[in-house]
Design a protein around this motif. Sequence first.
Motif, PDB file in Angstrom:
ATOM      1  N   SER A 104       8.886  16.182  10.190  1.00 40.90           N
ATOM      2  CA  SER A 104       7.790  15.384   9.635  1.00 40.90           C
ATOM      3  C   SER A 104       7.605  15.692   8.152  1.00 40.90           C
ATOM      4  O   SER A 104       7.372  14.792   7.343  1.00 40.90           O
ATOM      5  N   HIS A 105       7.717  16.982   7.800  1.00 36.25           N
ATOM      6  CA  HIS A 105       7.642  17.362   6.390  1.00 36.25           C
ATOM      7  C   HIS A 105       8.787  16.707   5.602  1.00 36.25           C
ATOM      8  O   HIS A 105       8.574  16.182   4.495  1.00 36.25           O
ATOM      9  N   SER A 106       9.988  16.755   6.165  1.00 37.39           N
ATOM     10  CA  SER A 106      11.156  16.172   5.487  1.00 37.39           C
ATOM     11  C   SER A 106      11.007  14.666   5.348  1.00 37.39           C
ATOM     12  O   SER A 106      11.343  14.090   4.301  1.00 37.39           O
ATOM     13  N   TYR A 107      10.504  14.032   6.395  1.00 30.49           N
ATOM     14  CA  TYR A 107      10.283  12.582   6.363  1.00 30.49           C
ATOM     15  C   TYR A 107       9.283  12.234   5.268  1.00 30.49           C
ATOM     16  O   TYR A 107       9.464  11.264   4.511  1.00 30.49           O
ATOM     17  N   SER A 108       8.217  13.033   5.174  1.00 27.32           N
ATOM     18  CA  SER A 108       7.209  12.808   4.147  1.00 27.32           C
ATOM     19  C   SER A 108       7.823  12.925   2.756  1.00 27.32           C
ATOM     20  O   SER A 108       7.570  12.071   1.882  1.00 27.32           O
ATOM     21  N   THR A 109       8.642  13.960   2.557  1.00 31.50           N
ATOM     22  CA  THR A 109       9.302  14.152   1.264  1.00 31.50           C
ATOM     23  C   THR A 109      10.232  12.990   0.941  1.00 31.50           C
ATOM     24  O   THR A 109      10.261  12.483  -0.182  1.00 31.50           O
ATOM     25  N   ASP A 110      11.006  12.550   1.946  1.00 28.50           N
ATOM     26  CA  ASP A 110      11.948  11.446   1.740  1.00 28.50           C
ATOM     27  C   ASP A 110      11.223  10.159   1.354  1.00 28.50           C
ATOM     28  O   ASP A 110      11.663   9.427   0.448  1.00 28.50           O
ATOM     29  N   MET A 111      10.122   9.873   2.052  1.00 35.79           N
ATOM     30  CA  MET A 111       9.377   8.657   1.741  1.00 35.79           C
ATOM     31  C   MET A 111       8.755   8.721   0.344  1.00 35.79           C
ATOM     32  O   MET A 111       8.668   7.721  -0.365  1.00 35.79           O
ATOM     33  N   ASP A 112       8.327   9.905  -0.048  1.00 38.58           N
ATOM     34  CA  ASP A 112       7.753  10.071  -1.377  1.00 38.58           C
ATOM     35  C   ASP A 112       8.816   9.842  -2.457  1.00 38.58           C
ATOM     36  O   ASP A 112       8.566   9.149  -3.454  1.00 38.58           O
ATOM     37  N   ILE A 113      10.003  10.415  -2.224  1.00 37.47           N
ATOM     38  CA  ILE A 113      11.111  10.236  -3.179  1.00 37.47           C
ATOM     39  C   ILE A 113      11.553   8.779  -3.221  1.00 37.47           C
ATOM     40  O   ILE A 113      11.814   8.212  -4.291  1.00 37.47           O
ATOM     41  N   LEU A 114      11.625   8.149  -2.028  1.00 38.21           N
ATOM     42  CA  LEU A 114      12.024   6.741  -1.960  1.00 38.21           C
ATOM     43  C   LEU A 114      11.023   5.865  -2.706  1.00 38.21           C
ATOM     44  O   LEU A 114      11.400   4.957  -3.467  1.00 38.21           O
ATOM     45  N   GLY A 115       9.735   6.128  -2.515  1.00 41.15           N
ATOM     46  CA  GLY A 115       8.711   5.356  -3.204  1.00 41.15           C
ATOM     47  C   GLY A 115       8.801   5.519  -4.712  1.00 41.15           C
ATOM     48  O   GLY A 115       8.654   4.539  -5.468  1.00 41.15           O
ATOM     49  N   SER A 116       9.071   6.762  -5.167  1.00 43.83           N
ATOM     50  CA  SER A 116       9.204   7.011  -6.608  1.00 43.83           C
ATOM     51  C   SER A 116      10.414   6.280  -7.179  1.00 43.83           C
ATOM     52  O   SER A 116      10.354   5.708  -8.279  1.00 43.83           O
ATOM     53  N   ALA A 117      11.508   6.297  -6.415  1.00 44.16           N
ATOM     54  CA  ALA A 117      12.724   5.607  -6.877  1.00 44.16           C
ATOM     55  C   ALA A 117      12.494   4.108  -6.981  1.00 44.16           C
ATOM     56  O   ALA A 117      12.928   3.455  -7.954  1.00 44.16           O
ATOM     57  N   LEU A 118      11.813   3.547  -5.992  1.00 43.73           N
ATOM     58  CA  LEU A 118      11.516   2.103  -6.040  1.00 43.73           C
ATOM     59  C   LEU A 118      10.588   1.776  -7.196  1.00 43.73           C
ATOM     60  O   LEU A 118      10.733   0.737  -7.862  1.00 43.73           O
ATOM     61  N   ASN A 119       9.631   2.659  -7.440  1.00 42.39           N
ATOM     62  CA  ASN A 119       8.693   2.433  -8.540  1.00 42.39           C
ATOM     63  C   ASN A 119       9.403   2.474  -9.889  1.00 42.39           C
ATOM     64  O   ASN A 119       9.107   1.668 -10.788  1.00 42.39           O
ATOM     65  N   GLU A 120      10.349   3.399 -10.026  1.00 45.34           N
ATOM     66  CA  GLU A 120      11.118   3.483 -11.265  1.00 45.34           C
ATOM     67  C   GLU A 120      11.948   2.219 -11.483  1.00 45.34           C
ATOM     68  O   GLU A 120      12.034   1.696 -12.600  1.00 45.34           O
ATOM     69  N   LEU A 121      12.542   1.741 -10.390  1.00 49.26           N
ATOM     70  CA  LEU A 121      13.313   0.493 -10.507  1.00 49.26           C
ATOM     71  C   LEU A 121      12.404  -0.678 -10.857  1.00 49.26           C
ATOM     72  O   LEU A 121      12.778  -1.592 -11.605  1.00 49.26           O
ATOM     73  N   GLY A 122      11.196  -0.651 -10.300  1.00 47.73           N
ATOM     74  CA  GLY A 122      10.265  -1.744 -10.537  1.00 47.73           C
ATOM     75  C   GLY A 122       9.705  -1.763 -11.940  1.00 47.73           C
ATOM     76  O   GLY A 122       9.212  -2.799 -12.398  1.00 47.73           O
ATOM     77  N   THR A 123       9.754  -0.639 -12.633  1.00 48.59           N
ATOM     78  CA  THR A 123       9.214  -0.583 -13.996  1.00 48.59           C
ATOM     79  C   THR A 123      10.319  -0.566 -15.047  1.00 48.59           C
ATOM     80  O   THR A 123      10.068  -0.330 -16.221  1.00 48.59           O
ATOM     81  N   GLU A 124      11.553  -0.788 -14.612  1.00 50.05           N
ATOM     82  CA  GLU A 124      12.677  -0.808 -15.560  1.00 50.05           C
ATOM     83  C   GLU A 124      12.476  -1.937 -16.572  1.00 50.05           C
ATOM     84  O   GLU A 124      12.022  -3.028 -16.233  1.00 50.05           O
ATOM     85  N   CYS A 125      12.789  -1.654 -17.816  1.00 48.23           N
ATOM     86  CA  CYS A 125      12.610  -2.667 -18.856  1.00 48.23           C
ATOM     87  C   CYS A 125      13.916  -2.874 -19.639  1.00 48.23           C
ATOM     88  O   CYS A 125      14.890  -2.174 -19.424  1.00 48.23           O
ATOM     89  N   GLY A 126      13.892  -3.831 -20.556  1.00 47.92           N
ATOM     90  CA  GLY A 126      15.054  -4.058 -21.429  1.00 47.92           C
ATOM     91  C   GLY A 126      16.061  -5.056 -20.886  1.00 47.92           C
ATOM     92  O   GLY A 126      17.200  -5.100 -21.344  1.00 47.92           O
ATOM     93  N   ILE A 127      15.668  -5.863 -19.882  1.00 45.84           N
ATOM     94  CA  ILE A 127      16.595  -6.865 -19.346  1.00 45.84           C
ATOM     95  C   ILE A 127      16.631  -8.078 -20.287  1.00 45.84           C
ATOM     96  O   ILE A 127      15.594  -8.601 -20.684  1.00 45.84           O
ATOM     97  N   THR A 128      17.820  -8.513 -20.623  1.00 47.24           N
ATOM     98  CA  THR A 128      17.976  -9.677 -21.531  1.00 47.24           C
ATOM     99  C   THR A 128      18.844 -10.744 -20.877  1.00 47.24           C
ATOM    100  O   THR A 128      19.560 -10.483 -19.898  1.00 47.24           O
TER     101      THR A 128
END
Length: 398
Positions: free
Chosen positions: A193-217
């Motif tokens: 459960s701890h590992s699952y929590s960590t994985d979901m947190d990392i996954l959410g951060s990765a998705l958030n980083e992709l969602g805030t990516e800039c500089g597309i032309t």
Amino acid sequence: MAENDSENPLVYKNIESIDDIDVGIIPEKKGLFIKHVEYVVTSKRFSSHVFRRYNDFVAFYELLLGRFPYRLIPKLPPKKVVGVFPSDSNFLENRRKGLCRWLTLVSRHPVICQDTLLSYFLTQNVHDLQSKIKEVFKNIPDEFTTSHQAARAKELVPANNSTEFASSRAQLRLIHCGVLKIKEIADHIALRSHSYSTDMDILGSALNELGTECGITNWGTGGNNNWRELRKGLGLISKEFAQLSKTAEEQARKEEDEVCERLSYLLDILSGHSELCERVERGVSYEHQNALSKMLTLKKRQIQGVLRGSDAESVATLENRMLEQESVIESVELRTAFSLYCVRMETQLVHTYLETLAHVLNSLVTVQINSHTELARVWNVIFPNVNVGLSPNKKNKM
């Protein structure tokens, strides 16, 4: 404990209601050379609030073993573990939990809870308690010496006591092994459960980083806006993965507190019973055999003296020594009977605690149902956002 267990059987609720103990860690204090950890110990029964160090627990434990040699007194958690720094936060927390379990089991013991030794430890706010408590109770006799039941101990022990003791001991060994396996699995579940929590947190951060990516032309996309739209959806669903992480972490905490920790109580009781049986066999049985051996030696010497024609005074002296030794044997036999009586009562105490296994398993099932229901709810929120929000073609059809 009641002499007649059939009339007054032990009930776990009654044991649980004797006292509520809490042990908390006070921030480390720096000594001249080393740091030491202090604990704040509270007792609901005594409405007390005292400060203790680990060595205070050790002094109390040693006195308890001397006062109640035939009672179930679990071992203290270790002062340190090889390869682990004493200041390690996980080690300190695990030791705090261990001390809390230990003191709770001792404080709720139907016999020990009535003793002044316990009330002293739980109520006296004195400096250097480890020395003070040894001084106050240095001459305290053991339970056999003060118990009104000791004189009639042989009456309290059934004729088939040795057979029943061996059978019950073997049964509790099997139960101990079974509970140990359940505890290992429960620990693994909490870790997952701890590992699952960590994985979901990392996954959410990765998705958030992709969602805030800039500089597309347009140079890179060629006018294709799919990634631009997809990026918006990623930022949206990333928040839901943070909720998945929070839910899984809460699940892990409940699994540790309501399942793993309560199984640790049961394992402490079972281990304490095993150690009690070994202690009784090593102590009382050895004393009995030693007394019988001395008596046999005296009888041999008496017979040899008579055959050699020793003077009457020497024979009389030897007979007096034999009478004294017979008194010792009688006392040892009575002590042996009392110890077996106590072991029987402690075995019944263990069986009373075994009913907590049903509560633990109920908690395990409840935690899994509630947590997975909440996880499923969050996934169901994520699903339409992924199915539509991250599928440009579907969005265009809407």
